[in-house]
Write an enzyme that holds these catalytic residues in place. Structure first.
Site, PDB file in Angstrom:
ATOM      1  N   ARG A   7      14.144 -52.467  82.883  1.00 25.61           N
ATOM      2  CA  ARG A   7      13.699 -53.784  82.361  1.00 25.61           C
ATOM      3  C   ARG A   7      13.776 -53.825  80.826  1.00 25.61           C
ATOM      4  O   ARG A   7      12.899 -54.354  80.149  1.00 25.61           O
ATOM      5  CB  ARG A   7      12.271 -54.101  82.802  1.00 25.61           C
ATOM      6  CG  ARG A   7      12.047 -54.127  84.267  1.00 25.61           C
ATOM      7  CD  ARG A   7      12.803 -55.281  84.949  1.00 25.61           C
ATOM      8  NE  ARG A   7      12.738 -55.088  86.368  1.00 25.61           N
ATOM      9  CZ  ARG A   7      13.636 -54.359  87.046  1.00 25.61           C
ATOM     10  NH1 ARG A   7      14.693 -53.822  86.446  1.00 25.61           N
ATOM     11  NH2 ARG A   7      13.501 -54.189  88.331  1.00 25.61           N
ATOM     12  N   SER A  53       7.005 -60.078  89.424  1.00 22.81           N
ATOM     13  CA  SER A  53       6.153 -58.919  89.118  1.00 22.81           C
ATOM     14  C   SER A  53       5.578 -59.089  87.716  1.00 22.81           C
ATOM     15  O   SER A  53       6.330 -59.249  86.761  1.00 22.81           O
ATOM     16  CB  SER A  53       6.974 -57.629  89.166  1.00 22.81           C
ATOM     17  OG  SER A  53       7.488 -57.472  90.457  1.00 22.81           O
ATOM     18  N   GLU A  61       5.266 -57.639  82.149  1.00 23.81           N
ATOM     19  CA  GLU A  61       6.722 -57.793  82.118  1.00 23.81           C
ATOM     20  C   GLU A  61       7.128 -59.131  81.476  1.00 23.81           C
ATOM     21  O   GLU A  61       8.086 -59.170  80.705  1.00 23.81           O
ATOM     22  CB  GLU A  61       7.268 -57.693  83.552  1.00 23.81           C
ATOM     23  CG  GLU A  61       8.772 -57.662  83.619  1.00 23.81           C
ATOM     24  CD  GLU A  61       9.295 -57.629  85.052  1.00 23.81           C
ATOM     25  OE1 GLU A  61       8.986 -56.673  85.782  1.00 23.81           O
ATOM     26  OE2 GLU A  61      10.006 -58.562  85.433  1.00 23.81           O
TER      27      GLU A  61
HETATM   28  C1  LIG Z   1       9.448 -65.208  91.984  1.00 23.74           C
HETATM   29  C2  LIG Z   1      10.056 -64.309  90.921  1.00 23.74           C
HETATM   30  C3  LIG Z   1      10.698 -63.146  91.312  1.00 23.74           C
HETATM   31  C4  LIG Z   1      11.288 -62.300  90.344  1.00 23.74           C
HETATM   32  N1  LIG Z   1      11.913 -61.162  90.744  1.00 23.74           N
HETATM   33  C5  LIG Z   1      12.500 -60.357  89.834  1.00 23.74           C
HETATM   34  C6  LIG Z   1      13.185 -59.163  90.243  1.00 23.74           C
HETATM   35  O1  LIG Z   1      13.295 -58.851  91.422  1.00 23.74           O
HETATM   36  N2  LIG Z   1      13.753 -58.382  89.274  1.00 23.74           N
HETATM   37  C7  LIG Z   1      13.687 -58.713  87.957  1.00 23.74           C
HETATM   38  O2  LIG Z   1      14.224 -57.959  87.133  1.00 23.74           O
HETATM   39  N3  LIG Z   1      13.038 -59.841  87.542  1.00 23.74           N
HETATM   40  C8  LIG Z   1      12.458 -60.654  88.436  1.00 23.74           C
HETATM   41  N4  LIG Z   1      11.791 -61.787  88.019  1.00 23.74           N
HETATM   42  C9  LIG Z   1      11.688 -62.089  86.589  1.00 23.74           C
HETATM   43  C10 LIG Z   1      12.747 -63.085  86.079  1.00 23.74           C
HETATM   44  O3  LIG Z   1      13.350 -63.773  87.143  1.00 23.74           O
HETATM   45  C11 LIG Z   1      13.837 -62.397  85.254  1.00 23.74           C
HETATM   46  O4  LIG Z   1      13.262 -61.712  84.166  1.00 23.74           O
HETATM   47  C12 LIG Z   1      14.874 -63.380  84.717  1.00 23.74           C
HETATM   48  O5  LIG Z   1      15.960 -62.686  84.173  1.00 23.74           O
HETATM   49  C13 LIG Z   1      14.318 -64.334  83.654  1.00 23.74           C
HETATM   50  O6  LIG Z   1      15.321 -65.296  83.432  1.00 23.74           O
HETATM   51  P1  LIG Z   1      14.984 -66.683  82.759  1.00 23.74           P
HETATM   52  O7  LIG Z   1      16.269 -67.376  82.525  1.00 23.74           O
HETATM   53  O8  LIG Z   1      14.000 -67.407  83.594  1.00 23.74           O
HETATM   54  O9  LIG Z   1      14.347 -66.217  81.377  1.00 23.74           O
HETATM   55  P2  LIG Z   1      13.154 -66.902  80.594  1.00 23.74           P
HETATM   56  O10 LIG Z   1      11.896 -66.638  81.349  1.00 23.74           O
HETATM   57  O11 LIG Z   1      13.475 -68.306  80.307  1.00 23.74           O
HETATM   58  O12 LIG Z   1      13.140 -66.057  79.238  1.00 23.74           O
HETATM   59  C14 LIG Z   1      12.775 -64.699  79.224  1.00 23.74           C
HETATM   60  C15 LIG Z   1      13.171 -64.083  77.878  1.00 23.74           C
HETATM   61  O13 LIG Z   1      14.586 -64.097  77.796  1.00 23.74           O
HETATM   62  C16 LIG Z   1      14.993 -64.780  76.603  1.00 23.74           C
HETATM   63  N5  LIG Z   1      16.215 -65.530  76.859  1.00 23.74           N
HETATM   64  C17 LIG Z   1      16.440 -66.504  77.772  1.00 23.74           C
HETATM   65  N6  LIG Z   1      17.706 -66.953  77.658  1.00 23.74           N
HETATM   66  C18 LIG Z   1      18.275 -66.263  76.634  1.00 23.74           C
HETATM   67  C19 LIG Z   1      19.544 -66.267  76.002  1.00 23.74           C
HETATM   68  N7  LIG Z   1      20.520 -67.091  76.385  1.00 23.74           N
HETATM   69  N8  LIG Z   1      19.758 -65.404  74.980  1.00 23.74           N
HETATM   70  C20 LIG Z   1      18.795 -64.570  74.554  1.00 23.74           C
HETATM   71  N9  LIG Z   1      17.575 -64.527  75.094  1.00 23.74           N
HETATM   72  C21 LIG Z   1      17.327 -65.350  76.122  1.00 23.74           C
HETATM   73  C22 LIG Z   1      13.843 -65.709  76.266  1.00 23.74           C
HETATM   74  O14 LIG Z   1      13.864 -66.025  74.875  1.00 23.74           O
HETATM   75  C23 LIG Z   1      12.654 -64.863  76.661  1.00 23.74           C
HETATM   76  O15 LIG Z   1      12.351 -63.973  75.629  1.00 23.74           O
HETATM   77  C24 LIG Z   1      11.211 -62.646  88.969  1.00 23.74           C
HETATM   78  C25 LIG Z   1      10.552 -63.842  88.594  1.00 23.74           C
HETATM   79  C26 LIG Z   1      10.001 -64.665  89.559  1.00 23.74           C
HETATM   80  C27 LIG Z   1       9.324 -65.940  89.150  1.00 23.74           C
END
Ligand SMILES: Cc1cc2nc3c(=O)[nH]c(=O)nc-3n(C[C@H](O)[C@H](O)[C@H](O)COP(=O)(O)OP(=O)(O)OC[C@H]3O[C@@H](n4cnc5c(N)ncnc54)[C@H](O)[C@@H]3O)c2cc1C
Length: 398
Positions: free
Chosen positions: A170, A288, A389
């Site tokens: 992560r 998580s 996380e």
């Molecule tokens: C139900 C659920 C299940 C999940 N299961 C998993 C799992 O199995 N494994 C796992 O690893 N994660 C999991 N996650 C966490 C999440 O889905 C991941 O971390 C995902 O990659 C976040 O993506 P996002 O676009 O929503 O990021 P955001 O939440 O919008 O942003 C997170 C961070 O990334 C940065 N960011 C976003 N876009 C960019 C960009 N273009 N350039 C630079 N920085 C950027 C943001 O500034 C912020 O700091 C889960 C979440 C949920 C709600």
């Protein structure tokens, strides 16, 4: 470029967070860079958001700029898939705003192996490389070739090769650029990394089968870990296992005005049909909430003998021991469905100990109170402080 009124509660999976002063959705590459550069030049707080699935933001108004990349194209630069020889690599490029699961679906349909185990993870392609998403024996690091970024410090577009991204559990160089220590934001760039992802190029394998890399998944498929299966079957099984644990995002969010168009309509429809059995109370989370702690051998020796232990690498490169955050939470007395009191608006998911959920109308302080209660309880019982996380904005959860 669209600029509309919205709040973090409208655009995050946990549905928490205050009003946003300026929300922009650039539709071009130069538009993304200009929006980021303009905020940085004015010294305004900048939040580049993707699917909002890994963030917990304060209920206070955000006096800054939120940029959500509206580019979602997927292209296959290799003109033809390789049909002979050992190298069956196919390159696929996706723009940062592309929904992650739309991308997985596209690759599986195209007969490519490498990301099927990551089916159903919410969020975008851009953020997938920030925290190196992982699940069911796969992580994104193993299929990324390079990442095109806007470097906010050098004010230049760069192409970072996978070797430069320092992927870990992560973790990546992108995420590391916004923290000075675990859960301690670095002053300069937080809550957005120094490097804003513009697009990601993946090196996948031309194959309609993939490896089943995780026990729970193998059980669901009735095979052994390490067996090869049709990638479509792996994807379907991952989605089923995730649904059973409440680890799919609430698909009704895509019907909200602020989320419309961010995910392919056909996949929203499929997800809506699939989630009917998931209790509503479990649907609004960040997945998580705590990372699995990686401990030194001395710290791990303090845990009870029955605590899970896996080989891992410490941030300083030394060998370490990874334990399970879910195990620690459960064995510290916080079981599935736990709430701090009877009327609490936030609680542990009734299906998954690691997910902190908004049961309806929760504010950031409701979630924070629950998170701190769990952190304190685990530390009191096992001497380990759990690290969140999600990216926590506007308050602290150390
Ligand atoms: C139900 C659920 C299940 C999940 N299961 C998993 C799992 O199995 N494994 C796992 O690893 N994660 C999991 N996650 C966490 C999440 O889905 C991941 O971390 C995902 O990659 C976040 O993506 P996002 O676009 O929503 O990021 P955001 O939440 O919008 O942003 C997170 C961070 O990334 C940065 N960011 C976003 N876009 C960019 C960009 N273009 N350039 C630079 N920085 C950027 C943001 O500034 C912020 O700091 C889960 C979440 C949920 C709600």
């Amino acid at each position: 470029m669209l600029a509309t009124m919205t709040s973090f509660a409208d655009i995050t999976t946990i549905a928490v967070g205050g009003e946003i002063d300026r929300f922009v959705e650039p539709t071009t590459r130069v538009g993304v860079i200009e929006a980021v550069e303009e905020a940085d030049a004015k010294g305004l707080p900048l939040f580049v958001i993707g699917g909002g699935s890994n963030v917990l933001v304060s209920d206070e108004p955000f006096h800054g700029v939120v940029v959500r990349d509206a580019r979602r194209a997927i292209t296959v630069p290799d003109e033809a898939a390789p049909v002979e020889g050992d190298d069956r690599t196919v390159h696929v490029n996706a723009e940062a705003g592309c929904n992650w699961d739309d991308f997985v679906d596209y690759c599986v349909r195209l007969g490519l192996e490498g990301v099927e185990g990551l089916s159903g993870i919410p969020g975008t392609v851009g953020a997938s490389v920030v925290q190196n998403i992982g699940a069911y024996g796969q992580d994104v690091a193993s299929s990324v070739e390079s990442v095109e970024v806007w470097d906010r410090k050098d004010k230049a577009v760069k192409n970072l090769h996978a070797d430069e991204l320092r992927f870990g559990y992560r973790m990546s160089a992108l995420k590391a650029s916004m923290y000075q220590a675990p859960a301690v934001p670095a002053g300069e760039f937080f809550p957005t990394p120094r490097y804003v992802v513009l697009s990601v190029t993946f090196a996948l394998r031309h194959s309609s089968t993939g490896v089943v890399g995780y026990g729970q998944l193998a059980k669901a498929l009735g095979v052994e870990v390490g067996d090869r299966m049709d990638t479509k079957e792996i994807r379907d099984a991952v989605l089923r296992v995730r649904a059973a644990k409440g680890m799919l995002e609430d698909a009704t969010r895509y019907t909200r005005l602020a989320m419309q168009g961010t995910k392919k309509a056909t996949l929203v429809a499929t997800a809506l049909r699939a989630q009917n059995d998931t209790p509503d109370a479990n649907r609004h989370s960040c997945g998580s909430f705590f990372m699995n702690p990686i401990l030194t051998a001395e710290q791990a020796a303090m845990l009870p003998p029955e605590a899970p232990r896996f080989e891992a690498v410490l941030p300083n490169g030394e060998p370490g021991v990874k334990t399970s955050a879910a195990w620690l939470i459960d064995h510290a007395g916080f079981h599935k469905g736990y709430t701090v009191d009877d009327d609490a608006k936030a609680g542990l998911s009734t299906l998954h100990t690691l997910a902190l959920t908004n049961r309806g109308q929760a504010g950031s302080q409701d979630v924070a109170k629950l998170a701190k209660t769990v952190q304190d309880g685990v530390e009191h019982t096992f001497g380990v402080r759990l690290v969140p996380e999600p990216v926590v904005v506007g308050f602290s959860l150390r």
